[in-house]
Scaffold this active site. Sequence first.
Site, PDB file in Angstrom:
ATOM      1  N   TYR A   1      -0.099   9.168   0.735  1.00 27.14           N
ATOM      2  CA  TYR A   1       0.111   7.992   1.443  1.00 27.14           C
ATOM      3  C   TYR A   1       1.224   7.056   1.101  1.00 27.14           C
ATOM      4  O   TYR A   1       1.626   7.113   0.211  1.00 27.14           O
ATOM      5  CB  TYR A   1      -1.254   6.917   1.326  1.00 27.14           C
ATOM      6  CG  TYR A   1      -0.811   6.143   2.320  1.00 27.14           C
ATOM      7  CD1 TYR A   1      -1.408   5.838   3.492  1.00 27.14           C
ATOM      8  CD2 TYR A   1      -0.916   4.234   1.260  1.00 27.14           C
ATOM      9  CE1 TYR A   1      -1.309   4.631   4.457  1.00 27.14           C
ATOM     10  CE2 TYR A   1      -0.903   3.325   2.211  1.00 27.14           C
ATOM     11  CZ  TYR A   1      -1.281   3.093   3.437  1.00 27.14           C
ATOM     12  OH  TYR A   1      -1.365   2.238   4.600  1.00 27.14           O
TER      13      TYR A   1
ATOM     14  N   LYS B   1       1.950  -3.241  -5.218  1.00 22.17           N
ATOM     15  CA  LYS B   1       0.510  -3.748  -6.285  1.00 22.17           C
ATOM     16  C   LYS B   1       0.216  -4.048  -7.559  1.00 22.17           C
ATOM     17  O   LYS B   1       0.697  -5.364  -7.850  1.00 22.17           O
ATOM     18  CB  LYS B   1      -0.196  -2.171  -6.412  1.00 22.17           C
ATOM     19  CG  LYS B   1      -0.640  -1.646  -5.362  1.00 22.17           C
ATOM     20  CD  LYS B   1      -1.737  -0.573  -4.923  1.00 22.17           C
ATOM     21  CE  LYS B   1      -1.375  -0.350  -3.396  1.00 22.17           C
ATOM     22  NZ  LYS B   1      -1.727   0.796  -2.725  1.00 22.17           N
TER      23      LYS B   1
ATOM     24  N   ASP C   1       7.651   7.605  -4.829  1.00 24.53           N
ATOM     25  CA  ASP C   1       6.462   6.455  -4.399  1.00 24.53           C
ATOM     26  C   ASP C   1       6.114   5.985  -5.750  1.00 24.53           C
ATOM     27  O   ASP C   1       4.806   6.491  -5.793  1.00 24.53           O
ATOM     28  CB  ASP C   1       6.196   6.438  -2.899  1.00 24.53           C
ATOM     29  CG  ASP C   1       5.103   5.295  -2.715  1.00 24.53           C
ATOM     30  OD1 ASP C   1       5.221   4.263  -3.355  1.00 24.53           O
ATOM     31  OD2 ASP C   1       4.073   5.590  -1.203  1.00 24.53           O
TER      32      ASP C   1
HETATM   33  C1  LIG Z   1      -0.802   1.058  -1.459  1.00 22.05           C
HETATM   34  C2  LIG Z   1       0.538   2.403  -0.999  1.00 22.05           C
HETATM   35  C3  LIG Z   1       1.690   1.827  -0.002  1.00 22.05           C
HETATM   36  C4  LIG Z   1       1.254   1.037   0.974  1.00 22.05           C
HETATM   37  O1  LIG Z   1       1.162  -0.101   0.085  1.00 22.05           O
HETATM   38  P1  LIG Z   1       0.487  -1.586   1.408  1.00 22.05           P
HETATM   39  O2  LIG Z   1       0.781  -2.611  -0.124  1.00 22.05           O
HETATM   40  O3  LIG Z   1      -0.777  -1.478   1.157  1.00 22.05           O
HETATM   41  O4  LIG Z   1       1.459  -1.672   1.879  1.00 22.05           O
HETATM   42  C5  LIG Z   1       2.700   3.504  -0.067  1.00 22.05           C
HETATM   43  N1  LIG Z   1       2.367   3.844  -1.442  1.00 22.05           N
HETATM   44  C6  LIG Z   1       1.521   3.916  -2.011  1.00 22.05           C
HETATM   45  C7  LIG Z   1       1.931   5.701  -3.478  1.00 22.05           C
HETATM   46  C8  LIG Z   1       0.322   2.864  -2.413  1.00 22.05           C
HETATM   47  O5  LIG Z   1      -0.049   3.512  -3.281  1.00 22.05           O
END
Ligand SMILES: *Cc1c(COP(=O)(O)O)cnc(C)c1O
Length: 432
Positions: free
Chosen positions: A147, A270, A242
């Site tokens: 994701y 995060k 990511d």
């Molecule tokens: C949470 C997440 C996102 C998106 O971040 P948001 O702050 O929710 O937009 C993108 N990549 C990864 C791997 C994530 O876990």
Amino acid sequence: MTEERSPRSAALYARACRVIPGGVNSPVRAFRAVGGTPLFIARGAGAQVFDVDGRAYLDFVGSWGPLIAGHAHPTVVAAVTEALGRGMTYGAPCAAEVELAERIVAAYPAVEQVRLVSSGTEAVMSAIRVARAFTQRDLIVKFAGCYHGHADHLLVAAGSGLATFGRPSSAGVPEPFIACTRVLPLDEEAAVEELFVREGARIAAVIIEPVPANHGLLPQRRAFLQTLRKLTQQHGALLIFDEVISGFRLGRGGAAERLGIAPDLATFGKVIGGGMPVGAFGGARRVMARLAPDGDTYQAGTLSGNPVAMTAGLATLDLLSREAGWERLEALGAELEQMLQPVISAAPFPVHLVRVGSLFWLSLHGAGAPRTAATLTAAESARFAALFHAMLDRRIYLPPSAYEACFLSLAHGPSELTRLAEALRESLTAIA
Ligand SMILES: *Cc1c(COP(=O)(O)O)cnc(C)c1O
């Protein structure tokens, strides 16, 4: 269920459903995968959250990743409170954003320059734009089960079998928007090699969660990630890690440090916001130089580098350094494994514990813990729903989906792990 558990949550949810689609501002919060209705949280402290009826739950969600220091850590709260008094946003540069950028650059060798944004979605979206600008190519490659936020061109579901042409995984995403996205299975070097043979000269970037943590926890073989590193280098494409979940969680240098593989670009979110909305993307100076105002690639944000959010992130990273946070979290994770292993091996149905650092996942796949985005059977999903509610009855708050990883924080310790293990033992027996 929620009616009896928390009448005030049920009442708020009914109100919410009238004015907010589905009653929530992010879909997984709605409990659709486990049934029932969500708890509304009034307060968090350390490893606990309290619902609006005042009931306490031991929390293993941690707001889905940011709360590595636990809820309302006094040091973070004090720093943020102090910053608030100096104003919430200036729309002009401030010292805190330089400090956070310096912290990221110092921790992550592949990142020479970094730009701060307000969410993980924004970080990924911008990283892809700059990768396309730098390579002057259009195609991006992602993996099923990873994701990367909800930007249009990343909301792509895998095609059938090994087909690389995906289809939109959401309504509202036109087919042409995803025409430049290719989706491959994780864990399969051959599929990546084949794609590069076919379209290598058109690929701008390969993006992956180096430790995929959004479809359960799917740790990859290092050799697979090395293949991505090698192929992108050979074909003049960029490798994007990511690290929105893994960055500053799996160690100061994120998953890249753990794996000993350096990407060209990395995205963060995060943990670096310590509970406030912060994202970041960065990489080599020569790539990042493409961004406006120096370069031709537009990217901006009214609240980017927000002083209060920067302060929350800095206070959290300071705490992690000062309290040997990453070492403690690794030890805590190892202890969790030891405590849960006898419980899950005595379970009346297959349960597998997957753990990387302070991330863990209880996989209910009958066939064992997968390395690719495998789907649970209906029976396995039903088991998870029952387990989730049995745990909630015992005041343990797990993510309300079988595909979400759990998070440990510095506020968790041996007594929290004991409570988790005990509740899990009872719950597994209760739902057998
Ligand atoms: C949470 C997440 C996102 C998106 O971040 P948001 O702050 O929710 O937009 C993108 N990549 C990864 C791997 C994530 O876990």
